[in-house]
Design a protein around this motif. Structure first.
Motif: not given
Length: 357
Positions: A232, A281, A320, A328-329
């Motif tokens: 991450r 998440g 994602e 996924n933006t």
């Protein structure tokens, strides 16, 4: 029997569903968006009060409508909600809110979409656009924990935690952003399996998202990203890293268990805490596709980059790392929509019959 007049049904009216609707319309077919909520804005209104995008407005828009305001500002949650409402209003698409899909069944080469109010909608194709549930890890001792145990899906602001001892589980953007704001009123520790990996917000005079877009990094496939991205990443202007260095909040290796009102740290120490917040998440939540046989044993969609690998005419959006770092933006989902809808629209439009199949 499938009819070319049947719509492509898009389940979910958030950013993914709206991007899908635009792509379906561009392909010459009729989109029908079914959204369980009261507005076509997805899950954005339910996020915590201070949520601010890490990408500037110029890189936070869907295809076809620029994000308003200074292109270099970082939009707040409520700005995103307002933007999505404007985007939906400008679409040439039927959007029904307050409609919950309960199941999808196959009908020859088409589908039947079943809703909670008993309606059955014939569909030439189906797009599962979003739908997620909080990922709650299995924490030893959680059942007997006497403090507050809450996924950040239910967190709004720091006020209830003033003066308290709080552990935030996670090492991503949300964990660090929430931990930092909590640290202004509470004693906060980030608990994560690996140290926090910071990605500088600016590089060579530009926001890092400028380089992600212009260099093509946003288009690298997930199979490559596994080798390139060290877990991450937390976008940081320096604020969060300084907070950890200065002790405003601390980071410790993940605790081993919960015990009564204590967390048991990896070094064996037991510490009383008031609350454990899980910034762990979300995972896809698509129970309406279980009867169809489109999910694996864990309820995860079976697909290759979005098109279903079990049912022609079914596609997914908003997962994602579906096809890229940006899948996924807001800036990335329109590109995925073009890819997925090209396949769904060809099938729904009769491509197999055109060659005699």
């Amino acid at each position: 029997m499938s009819s070319h007049s049947d719509p492509v049904v898009i389940v979910g009216g958030g950013q993914s569903g709206l991007a899908a609707a635009r792509a379906v319309r561009a392909a010459g077919l009729r989109p029908l968006v079914l959204e369980a909520g009261d507005r076509p804005v997805g899950s954005w209104p339910g996020y915590y009060d201070s949520l601010t995008l890490f990408s500037p407005a110029r890189y936070s828009a869907l295809d076809g409508l620029d994000f308003p305001g200074d292109t270099d500002h970082y939009p707040h949650r409520d700005e995103v909600v307002a933007y999505l409402e404007r985007y939906a209003a400008a679409l040439d698409a039927e959007i029904r809110t307050g409609v919950r899909v309960t199941s999808v069944t196959s009908s020859g080469r088409a589908f039947l979409v079943h809703t909670a109010d008993g309606e059955q909608i014939a569909a030439s194709g189906v797009v599962a656009a979003g739908g997620a549930r909080p990922l709650v890890p299995d924490l030893p001792g959680a059942a007997g924990f006497t403090g507050e145990l809450l996924h950040v899906a239910g967190y709004r602001n720091p006020k209830p935690y003033a003066g308290k001892r709080v552990v935030v589980v996670g090492g991503g953007n949300s964990a660090v952003q929430i931990g930092h704001e909590l640290a202004e009123v509470a004693s906060v520790t980030l608990a994560s399996h690996a140290p926090v990996q910071f990605l500088p917000q600016r590089r060579r005079g530009q926001d890092v998202h400028h380089w992600a877009v212009t260099s093509g990094f946003d288009r690298l496939p997930p199979e490559w990203l596994i080798h390139l991205v060290p877990g991450r990443l937390v976008n940081d202007s320096g604020l969060y890293q300084r907070a950890l260095q200065d002790g405003a909040m601390e980071r410790r290796p993940m605790f081993t268990a919960l015990d009564g009102d204590n967390v048991l740290w990896a070094d064996g120490a037991a510490e009383r805490v008031d609350a454990v917040l899980l910034a762990t998440g979300y995972v896809p939540n698509l129970p309406y596709l279980a009867e169809l046989g489109a999910l694996d044993a864990n309820g995860m969609p079976l697909h290759t980059g979005g098109p279903s690998s079990t049912h022609p005419g079914l596609g997914y959006l908003g997962l994602e790392f579906q096809r890229s770092f940006a899948s996924n933006t807001l800036r990335g989902v329109s590109r995925d929509a073009e890819h997925v809808i090209a396949a769904v629209a060809a099938y729904a439009g009769g491509a197999p019959a055109a060659i005699g199949l």
